[in-house]
Design a protein around this motif. Structure first.
Motif, PDB file in Angstrom:
ATOM      1  N   ASP A 296       0.814  -1.219   0.000  1.00  0.00           N
ATOM      2  CA  ASP A 296       0.000   0.000   0.000  1.00  0.00           C
ATOM      3  C   ASP A 296       0.846   1.267   0.000  1.00  0.00           C
ATOM      4  OD1 ASP A 296       0.996  -0.536   2.495  1.00  0.00           O
ATOM      5  OD2 ASP A 296      -0.714   0.328   3.571  1.00  0.00           O
ATOM      6  N   ARG A 297       2.159   1.120  -0.177  1.00  0.00           N
ATOM      7  CA  ARG A 297       3.041   2.287  -0.139  1.00  0.00           C
ATOM      8  C   ARG A 297       3.725   2.515  -1.479  1.00  0.00           C
ATOM      9  NH1 ARG A 297       4.930   4.086   4.837  1.00  0.00           N
ATOM     10  NH2 ARG A 297       5.840   5.736   3.557  1.00  0.00           N
ATOM     11  N   GLN A 298       4.006   3.790  -1.746  1.00  0.00           N
ATOM     12  CA  GLN A 298       4.808   4.169  -2.905  1.00  0.00           C
ATOM     13  C   GLN A 298       6.249   4.388  -2.453  1.00  0.00           C
ATOM     14  OE1 GLN A 298       3.172   7.601  -4.842  1.00  0.00           O
ATOM     15  NE2 GLN A 298       1.067   6.851  -4.681  1.00  0.00           N
ATOM     16  N   GLU A 299       7.184   4.275  -3.382  1.00  0.00           N
ATOM     17  CA  GLU A 299       8.576   4.537  -3.036  1.00  0.00           C
ATOM     18  C   GLU A 299       8.752   5.998  -2.626  1.00  0.00           C
ATOM     19  OE1 GLU A 299      11.936   3.101  -5.150  1.00  0.00           O
ATOM     20  OE2 GLU A 299      10.799   1.515  -6.141  1.00  0.00           O
ATOM     21  N   ILE A 300       9.676   6.215  -1.722  1.00  0.00           N
ATOM     22  CA  ILE A 300       9.899   7.543  -1.161  1.00  0.00           C
ATOM     23  C   ILE A 300      10.977   8.271  -1.961  1.00  0.00           C
ATOM     24  CG2 ILE A 300      10.605   8.831   0.899  1.00  0.00           C
ATOM     25  CD1 ILE A 300       9.680   6.334   2.512  1.00  0.00           C
ATOM     26  N   ARG A 301      10.657   9.480  -2.383  1.00  0.00           N
ATOM     27  CA  ARG A 301      11.596  10.321  -3.114  1.00  0.00           C
ATOM     28  C   ARG A 301      12.046  11.448  -2.187  1.00  0.00           C
ATOM     29  NH1 ARG A 301      10.400  15.059  -6.127  1.00  0.00           N
ATOM     30  NH2 ARG A 301      12.024  15.623  -7.629  1.00  0.00           N
ATOM     31  N   VAL A 302      13.359  11.588  -2.023  1.00  0.00           N
ATOM     32  CA  VAL A 302      13.905  12.632  -1.159  1.00  0.00           C
ATOM     33  C   VAL A 302      14.822  13.536  -1.964  1.00  0.00           C
ATOM     34  CG1 VAL A 302      15.229  13.136   0.939  1.00  0.00           C
ATOM     35  CG2 VAL A 302      13.809  11.079   0.833  1.00  0.00           C
ATOM     36  N   GLN A 303      14.615  14.839  -1.871  1.00  0.00           N
ATOM     37  CA  GLN A 303      15.487  15.814  -2.510  1.00  0.00           C
ATOM     38  C   GLN A 303      15.927  16.838  -1.467  1.00  0.00           C
ATOM     39  OE1 GLN A 303      13.066  17.370  -5.644  1.00  0.00           O
ATOM     40  NE2 GLN A 303      11.424  18.029  -4.295  1.00  0.00           N
ATOM     41  N   TYR A 304      17.042  17.508  -1.744  1.00  0.00           N
ATOM     42  CA  TYR A 304      17.660  18.371  -0.745  1.00  0.00           C
ATOM     43  C   TYR A 304      17.901  19.764  -1.301  1.00  0.00           C
ATOM     44  CZ  TYR A 304      18.740  13.699   0.970  1.00  0.00           C
ATOM     45  OH  TYR A 304      18.643  12.401   1.356  1.00  0.00           O
ATOM     46  N   VAL A 305      17.802  20.746  -0.419  1.00  0.00           N
ATOM     47  CA  VAL A 305      18.214  22.111  -0.721  1.00  0.00           C
ATOM     48  C   VAL A 305      19.153  22.542   0.398  1.00  0.00           C
ATOM     49  CG1 VAL A 305      17.494  24.482  -1.193  1.00  0.00           C
ATOM     50  CG2 VAL A 305      15.962  22.581  -1.752  1.00  0.00           C
ATOM     51  N   ARG A 306      20.349  23.003   0.025  1.00  0.00           N
ATOM     52  CA  ARG A 306      21.322  23.465   1.026  1.00  0.00           C
ATOM     53  C   ARG A 306      22.279  24.438   0.355  1.00  0.00           C
ATOM     54  NH1 ARG A 306      23.679  18.000   2.952  1.00  0.00           N
ATOM     55  NH2 ARG A 306      24.280  19.320   4.717  1.00  0.00           N
ATOM     56  N   PRO A 307      22.939  25.315   1.123  1.00  0.00           N
ATOM     57  CA  PRO A 307      23.889  26.250   0.509  1.00  0.00           C
ATOM     58  C   PRO A 307      25.086  25.511  -0.078  1.00  0.00           C
ATOM     59  CG  PRO A 307      24.015  26.362   2.903  1.00  0.00           C
ATOM     60  CD  PRO A 307      22.835  25.500   2.581  1.00  0.00           C
ATOM     61  N   GLU A 308      25.593  26.027  -1.187  1.00  0.00           N
ATOM     62  CA  GLU A 308      26.761  25.399  -1.802  1.00  0.00           C
ATOM     63  C   GLU A 308      28.030  25.681  -1.025  1.00  0.00           C
ATOM     64  OE1 GLU A 308      26.911  26.730  -5.819  1.00  0.00           O
ATOM     65  OE2 GLU A 308      25.099  25.641  -6.440  1.00  0.00           O
ATOM     66  N   GLN A 309      28.106  26.850  -0.389  1.00  0.00           N
ATOM     67  CA  GLN A 309      29.271  27.251   0.386  1.00  0.00           C
ATOM     68  C   GLN A 309      28.806  27.836   1.716  1.00  0.00           C
ATOM     69  OE1 GLN A 309      32.398  26.666  -0.482  1.00  0.00           O
ATOM     70  NE2 GLN A 309      31.849  25.845  -2.517  1.00  0.00           N
ATOM     71  N   PRO A 310      29.680  27.824   2.743  1.00  0.00           N
ATOM     72  CA  PRO A 310      29.312  28.468   4.008  1.00  0.00           C
ATOM     73  C   PRO A 310      28.952  29.935   3.789  1.00  0.00           C
ATOM     74  CG  PRO A 310      31.307  27.158   4.266  1.00  0.00           C
ATOM     75  CD  PRO A 310      31.013  27.192   2.801  1.00  0.00           C
TER      76      PRO A 310
END
Length: 343
Positions: A296-310
């Motif tokens: 009853d479940r679909q596969e989980i898709r995870v994406q990320y947003v983060r700074p490229e540099q400090p």
């Protein structure tokens, strides 16, 4: 189910706030999860106030933190002075050491006053937060990770959802059962959000009462800095995670002579280990789905947003640095817009 997960990061949450405000302008999320400073950002989004995030970050926090929590700028300056020892002349070392000793004395005095009345600064900040967010305005599900230091277990504060209806994969049932689930009502909404951000050493634990039991709650990043697991427990299949730190920070942030940055690096390493566990949970859940064990479940898709540099000048305690906060928020807004174009 589409979920947005906002991680901890102290003052670097300004970047996260910029990303989140940009994403919320055109994306609809069924669930928003947050930890620590990410819990505050999550509350703004869930209550339909992403446009208020910039005002909170760039106006309220830089002006109110030095007044309500004067030990934070002092601690920041003290760590900077200690971290600079041995890097220049003896005269500069002596000057830095004297400044650090002065800051230590002030911190001791503040600690005595805070122990006498530990709730008043948090309550004052809670009133500031109440002016921005409204529990009755929440339309999506909201879950916030905290730590019950009285019972020694992770806690999930939730609003506008029923955790008994969550889809719980069999391999994580034991993990879910080990979490304290608490519904948040309007009169304690702001304080529950702030409990998730009450980092030990900077803020006193927040005292909350549930079912006539009084417990003390502290920063959720102690156990779950990026609460991907909460989103999975709720049945999310499309998860966007926003981090306040770039990947490069983990590899480069441990100079031998800088006490403050070394402590920051240790914190980041530890949080990365917790994140690795969450990502393994995603992989294990997807493996069960592909094997047909969770039909009853679909596969989980995870994406990320983060700074490229400090982000230049923005350390974990820079809540009072209005310029650095504004730069971080703007950079986050730009990165959030770029993420939208890639969807």
């Amino acid at each position: 189910m589409k979920a947005l997960v906002l991680s901890g990061g102290a003052a670097r949450g300004a970047y996260e706030g910029g990303v989140a405000s940009a994403l919320a302008r055109s994306q609809q999320y069924d669930l928003i999860c947050g930890t620590s400073i990410g819990a505050i950002n999550a509350a703004f989004l869930a209550s339909g106030k992403p446009d208020k995030l910039q005002s909170f970050w760039c106006d309220v926090l830089p002006s109110r933190v030095p007044t309500l929590f004067p030990h934070i700028p002092r601690l920041r300056h003290m760590l900077a002075d200690l971290g600079g020892l041995g890097r220049s002349s003896r005269w500069n070392d002596a000057r830095r050491l004297m400044h650090a000793i002065s800051d230590m004395r002030v911190l001791n005095l503040f600690g005595e006053r805070r122990n006498a009345s530990p709730r008043s600064p948090i309550v004052a900040l809670g009133r500031e937060l109440d002016a921005f967010i409204d529990l009755s305005a929440i339309r999506c599900r909201l879950m916030v990770a905290a730590t019950n230091v009285t019972l020694g277990m992770p806690t999930a504060f939730y609003a506008n959802c029923d955790p008994t209806a969550f889809v719980r994969p069999s391999h994580s049932a034991q993990r879910v059962a080990a979490i304290e689930w608490r519904a948040v009502k309007a009169e304690r909404f702001a304080m529950a959000i702030l409990a998730s951000a009450a980092l030990p050493g900077l803020f006193a634990p927040v005292e909350l009462e549930f079912e006539q039991n009084v417990c003390h709650y502290a920063d959720g990043s102690l156990v779950d800095n990026s609460p991907i697991g909460l989103a999975i427990d709720a049945g999310a299949t499309d998860i966007t995670v926003v981090f306040a730190d770039p990947v490069s920070t983990v590899a480069r942030s441990c100079p031998q002579q800088d006490v403050g940055r070394m402590a920051c690096a240790v914190s980041i390493f530890w949080q990365q280990r917790v994140l690795d566990y969450e990502l393994r949970l995603v992989e294990a859940t997807n493996a069960l789905i592909r094997a047909g064990a969770l039909q009853d479940r679909q596969e989980i898709r995870v994406q990320y947003v983060r700074p490229e540099q400090p982000i230049p000048g923005l350390d974990l305690l820079a809540f009072d640095d209005a310029d650095a906060i504004a730069r971080a928020f703007q950079q986050g807004a730009v990165d959030g817009e770029r993420e939208l174009r890639s969807l």
